[in-house]
Write an enzyme that holds these catalytic residues in place. Structure first.
Site, short mmCIF file in Angstrom:
data_model
loop_
_atom_site.label_atom_id
_atom_site.label_comp_id
_atom_site.label_asym_id
_atom_site.label_seq_id
_atom_site.Cartn_x
_atom_site.Cartn_y
_atom_site.Cartn_z
N TYR A 169 0.83 -1.21 0.00
CA TYR A 169 0.00 0.00 0.00
C TYR A 169 0.87 1.26 0.00
O TYR A 169 0.64 2.19 -0.78
CB TYR A 169 -0.92 0.00 1.22
CG TYR A 169 -1.90 1.15 1.21
CD1 TYR A 169 -3.01 1.13 0.39
CD2 TYR A 169 -1.70 2.26 2.02
CE1 TYR A 169 -3.91 2.18 0.37
CE2 TYR A 169 -2.59 3.33 2.00
CZ TYR A 169 -3.69 3.27 1.17
OH TYR A 169 -4.57 4.34 1.14
N LYS A 173 1.17 4.11 -3.14
CA LYS A 173 0.87 5.52 -2.95
C LYS A 173 2.08 6.40 -3.24
O LYS A 173 1.95 7.52 -3.76
CB LYS A 173 0.36 5.77 -1.52
CG LYS A 173 -1.05 5.22 -1.28
CD LYS A 173 -2.06 5.90 -2.20
CE LYS A 173 -3.49 5.50 -1.90
NZ LYS A 173 -4.46 6.20 -2.78
#
Length: 286
Positions: A169, A173
């Site tokens: 994750y 990002k």
């Protein structure tokens, strides 16, 4: 409701709009008089989001696609062009995901990277001709996360070495934020591109993700903001209010602009990310 930055027939696309921040953004834009294309993976959830809005000055229109694959991204782009033949003023890339196990998509990319970056980039490039704007430059808003800080760049977007949910994750990002800055430079004067960090938000995202994120969501819930506050920040960034020029990193609840990680702001890394993104999408180098 106050009419925020509205132009006649303003049109916005909001991805991941069936819950949380995306749902609030869609409702607030429609409340301000916009026509909003409400995206979700399931038609019934999109329909429920539209019905729950009640009577608003603007309109909410459904678009449905799974953004885990590039084929799904292409389907969504086609639906947007059909639903908004006169163009789009604002694209809010809000859809995101995290998963509790490692798996590749049919496009050969780890799923978190596929949804949080490759789909975002693919949709943005596909809709570039439709980003027309009315009275000001069109805007693309990338919903990012402070969790990109401390992420490690990925040698391969399969993320097959040492995969963890949080690591995937964070990396997704970071990559998407570097892409945002690179795209803002490339499209300067034609399309404004901004990143918005909503901070810690109380939504169903962590629960649906499972794994460590589910536990973080449960323990941190009392300290998290509701989705309405970051939605207002996204609206401010999306509607071209002063103080948010292209390439800005806007933090909800932090008085506006802030700083992302040093790596995300490194021009060499940004160029690498942009080139790799184009390669995965089958686009010519810029």
């Amino acid at each position: 409701m106050e009419r925020i930055g509205v132009q006649p027939h303003s049109v916005a696309v909001v991805t991941g709009a069936t819950s949380g921040i995306g749902r609030s953004v869609a409702h607030q834009l429609a409340g301000a008089g916009w026509t909003v294309l409400v995206h979700g993976r399931a038609a019934e959830r999109v329909r429920a989001t539209i019905e729950s809005a009640g009577e608003l000055p603007g309109r909410l229109l459904p678009v449905v696609a799974d953004l885990e694959t590039l084929a799904g991204v292409g389907e969504l782009a086609g639906q947007v062009r059909a639903a908004a033949p006169d163009g789009v003023d604002v694209l809010v890339n809000n859809a995101g995901a995290a998963f509790d196990r490692h798996r590749l998509t049919v496009d050969g990319v780890e799923r978190t990277m596929a949804v949080n970056h490759l789909a975002v980039a693919g949709l943005t490039f596909a809709l570039e001709p439709a980003l027309t704007g009315r009275g000001s430059l069109p805007r693309v808003i990338m919903v990012t996360s402070f969790l990109e800080r401390g992420a490690r760049p990925a040698a391969e977007w399969t993320l097959s070495s040492g995969w963890t949910q949080m690591g995937a994750y964070r990396t997704s990002k970071l990559v998407d934020l570097a892409f945002t800055y690179a795209l803002a430079r490339e499209w300067a004067g034609r399309v404004d591109v901004l990143a918005v960090d909503p901070g810690s938000v109380r939504t169903g995202f962590q629960r649906r993700a499972g794994g460590p994120l589910r536990l973080i969501g449960l323990l941190g819930k009392p300290f998290m903001a509701g989705p309405e506050r970051p939605a207002r920040t996204i609206l401010a960034a999306a509607t071209a209010l002063p103080g948010h020029p292209t390439g800005s990193y806007v933090r909800a609840g932090a008085g506006g602009r802030g700083d992302s990680s040093a790596l995300s702001r490194d021009p060499d890394f940004q160029r690498e990310v942009l080139a790799e993104t184009r390669r995965h999408l089958g686009l010519a180098p810029s």
